[in-house]
Structures are given as structure tokens and as C-alpha cells.
Motif scaffolding. Structure first.
Motif, mmCIF file in Angstrom:
data_model
loop_
_atom_site.group_PDB
_atom_site.id
_atom_site.type_symbol
_atom_site.label_atom_id
_atom_site.label_comp_id
_atom_site.label_asym_id
_atom_site.label_seq_id
_atom_site.Cartn_x
_atom_site.Cartn_y
_atom_site.Cartn_z
ATOM 1 N N GLN A 1 11.682 22.136 -28.901
ATOM 2 C CA GLN A 1 12.403 22.435 -30.138
ATOM 3 C C GLN A 1 12.132 23.852 -30.616
ATOM 4 N N THR A 2 10.880 24.188 -30.745
ATOM 5 C CA THR A 2 10.483 25.528 -31.190
ATOM 6 C C THR A 2 9.378 26.028 -30.281
ATOM 7 N N SER B 1 5.433 16.825 -31.318
ATOM 8 C CA SER B 1 6.803 17.309 -31.462
ATOM 9 C C SER B 1 6.911 18.794 -31.177
ATOM 10 N N VAL B 2 6.027 19.588 -31.771
ATOM 11 C CA VAL B 2 6.068 21.039 -31.597
ATOM 12 C C VAL B 2 4.656 21.573 -31.444
ATOM 13 N N ALA C 1 13.223 16.643 -27.429
ATOM 14 C CA ALA C 1 12.701 17.957 -27.042
ATOM 15 C C ALA C 1 11.253 18.137 -27.482
#
Length: 317
Positions: free
Chosen positions: A117-118, A144-145, A99
Motif C-alpha cells: 500500500q505504502t 498492513s504497512v 496489499a
């Protein structure tokens, strides 16, 4: 993807008929995020990072498709074209490995993820921040985020506006630019991800309309571009005329809200092939457009039908 050379910049959405704030935005004018609040009560306030933008993709021709890819389409991609020269290919995906918000391949091409993810309260700004990161990241990098940014470009500021050319995939093979070696960790991860995909298909190439096999039942989920009250009135007219279903083997079950738009849902005969719903969906769209065009007050029967439809709203889980 259809291209339209007029870009929606933030400054073009703001009237300049008062004293500007420090960043050049009049605090008494509507916030450029699209929330409907004044700027001083929205992203010009001290708690801006906690604000939720109800319609993050408002103003984009692809709003309904973006909502569908964000909320319930498991594996799909669409190419993006931005207002910048000499950029690598950019692909928007429903979800990336782990994600992630974005990744760059060895050749410099970019993948962006909508199901992350967030996220902050403004999904449009999140995607734009991930894109800008990827444009500067170099090859073979992963984001990642995205941080909780309260300023900066939004997707509306970067894209050539137009419909999305969405491709629905049966697997997540598009994650990889080379075939995974059998038995490798990458191959096993891909196999696990593929096992969770619910069979999905576009319906009649209608924007925001997707058939999905959820196991016990099949459904049509259809993100509507109109305002909720307008859609509800039109659905009520059709319900009162017994024209709310999609024909034999279908049943209207309710609707849910997603990012400021209404998503009607029908149960469908699971044994029917997805393409068998193309003609019924097109016929329903014609009926709905006629109902949307009516400005006559709702009759007593139509008001009762609207009350029943309102009682069948639910939350997508």
C-alpha cells in the motif's frame, strides 16, 4: 533456491578510511543504501526519510526478478532463505491480500509482499523490516504497512544471496493455507482478486523475462541486469542489423525504467502460446550478449538507431 553463504552486510560495503559518524559510518564514504551519494548527503542527512534509493535491490543475484515481481507480475511466489537458524518457511509474494506488507499463518509460516500500500524510498529496507516484524509477530498476524524507517537492515543484509525460484500462479489461491468456504467473504475477496489477474508466464526461465496477456495485446517485458547505457548501445547494434525483434509476430516497442534497471518491451502475437517465445527469446539473448561484448564505437547507423530507441521510452502504468 540456490544458496550462497556469503552475505552482503552493510559494513562490508563501506570503506573505513576516515572519521566515522556517530553510527560508525564515515560520512564522506558512499552511502550503504546504494544511491551513489556520500553518506552525509544521503541517509546521514536530516531528510533521509524522503530520499529515494534508485536501485533498492542492487547487489542481489535476484535483482531483476525482484523488480519484475514488484512492478508487473500479478501473482507469483518464491521461497526465501535467510541467515538465521530455526525460522519458519518464508515466502515472498508479488502481492498479499489488501496489499499488506507481511502476514503470518496459523502454523507460523511467513508471507511477504512486494506490491504494498505504502512504502518509503528504500524498498529493500521496507521488505527487511516486514520480515523482521513477521519473525517476531507470532502466528495469524497481519502487517498492513511498514513505517518510514531510515535505519536498520536491508534485504541484502538478511538473505543468503542467490537466484529466486519464482512460481507464477494463475490465481491467488496461495494466499490461503486452507480452502475458502464457498460463498464466504474470503472466497468472494479471492474471486475478485483473481478476476483482475492478467495471464502471465515466465519466458525460457530467463531471469526477469515475462510474457503477459494484457487483453488487446501480449507483451514480453524483460528486466535487464546491465547498466542502461550499456543495454542501449547493444540494442542499437541489434536494431541497425535488423535483429531487434523476436521473429515473426513480434515487434520491439520501447522500454521503461524500474528501480534503476531498463525493461525492454516487445509486442507479441497474442494467439501464440507463451512457450512459443522460449526459443526466440533464447536466440535474442545470444545476439544481445554478443552485442554487449562489443567495445567498438557505434557506427553512424547504430547511433541513429540508439536515438530512435531512446525516443521510445515510456512509463509503465
Amino acid at each position: 533456491m540456490a544458496q550462497k553463504t556469503s552475505r552482503r552486510s552493510r559494513s562490508a560495503q563501506i570503506a573505513q578510511d576516515g572519521a566515522p559518524a556517530a553510527d560508525g559510518i564515515n560520512p564522506r564514504q558512499p552511502c550503504p543504501c546504494g544511491s551513489g551519494r556520500r553518506y552525509k548527503a544521503c541517509h546521514g542527512s536530516g531528510d533521509a526519510e524522503n530520499l529515494i534509493v534508485a536501485r533498492p535491490f542492487a547487489g542481489l543475484a535476484a535483482e531483476t526478478e525482484l523488480i519484475a515481481l514488484r512492478e508487473f507480475v500479478p501473482s507469483a511466489t518464491a521461497p526465501l532463505t535467510i541467515d538465521r537458524e530455526d525460522v519458519p518457511s518464508i515466502t515472498l509474494g508479488s502481492v498479499l491480500p489488501a496489499a499488506a506488507a507481511a502476514l503470518t499463518r496459523a502454523d507460523g509460516s511467513i508471507l511477504l509482499g512486494l506490491q504494498v500500500q505504502t512504502h518509503s524510498g528504500d524498498l529493500s529496507r521496507d521488505v527487511a523490516a516486514a520480515l523482521e516484524w513477521a519473525l517476531d509477530a507470532g502466528p495469524s498476524q497481519v502487517l498492513s504497512v511498514v513505517g518510514r524507517a531510515t535505519a536498520g537492515n536491508r534485504l541484502q543484509d538478511l538473505l543468503f544471496d542467490g537466484p529466486l525460484d519464482v512460481t507464477v500462479h494463475e490465481t491467488f489461491g496461495w494466499w490461503l493455507d486452507v480452502e475458502a468456504e464457498p460463498g464466504s467473504e474470503v472466497a468472494l475477496t479471492l474471486e475478485r482478486a483473481n478476476s483482475a489477474i492478467m495471464p502471465t508466464a515466465k519466458v525460457a526461465e530467463l531471469p526477469g523475462a515475462y510474457w503477459v496477456d494484457a487483453g488487446e495485446k501480449a507483451h514480453l517485458r524483460w528486466v535487464r541486469p546491465e547498466e542502461e547505457a550499456t543495454v542501449m548501445a547493444a540494442l542499437a547494434r541489434l536494431a541497425a542489423a535488423d535483429e531487434l525483434d523476436l521473429g515473426d509476430g513480434s515487434r520491439y516497442v520501447g522500454s521503461f525504467r524500474a528501480h534503476g534497471r531498463l525493461v525492454p518491451v516487445w509486442d507479441l502475437d497474442r494467439d501464440a502460446h507463451p512457450t512459443e517465445w522460449n526459443e526466440p527469446a533464447l536466440a535474442f539473448e545470444e545476439r544481445l550478449q554478443r552485442a554487449l561484448a562489443s567495445d567498438a564505437p557505434l557506427t553512424d547507423a547504430e547511433r541513429r538507431a540508439r536515438d530512435g530507441i531512446l525516443g521510445r521510452q515510456f512509463t509503465l502504468r
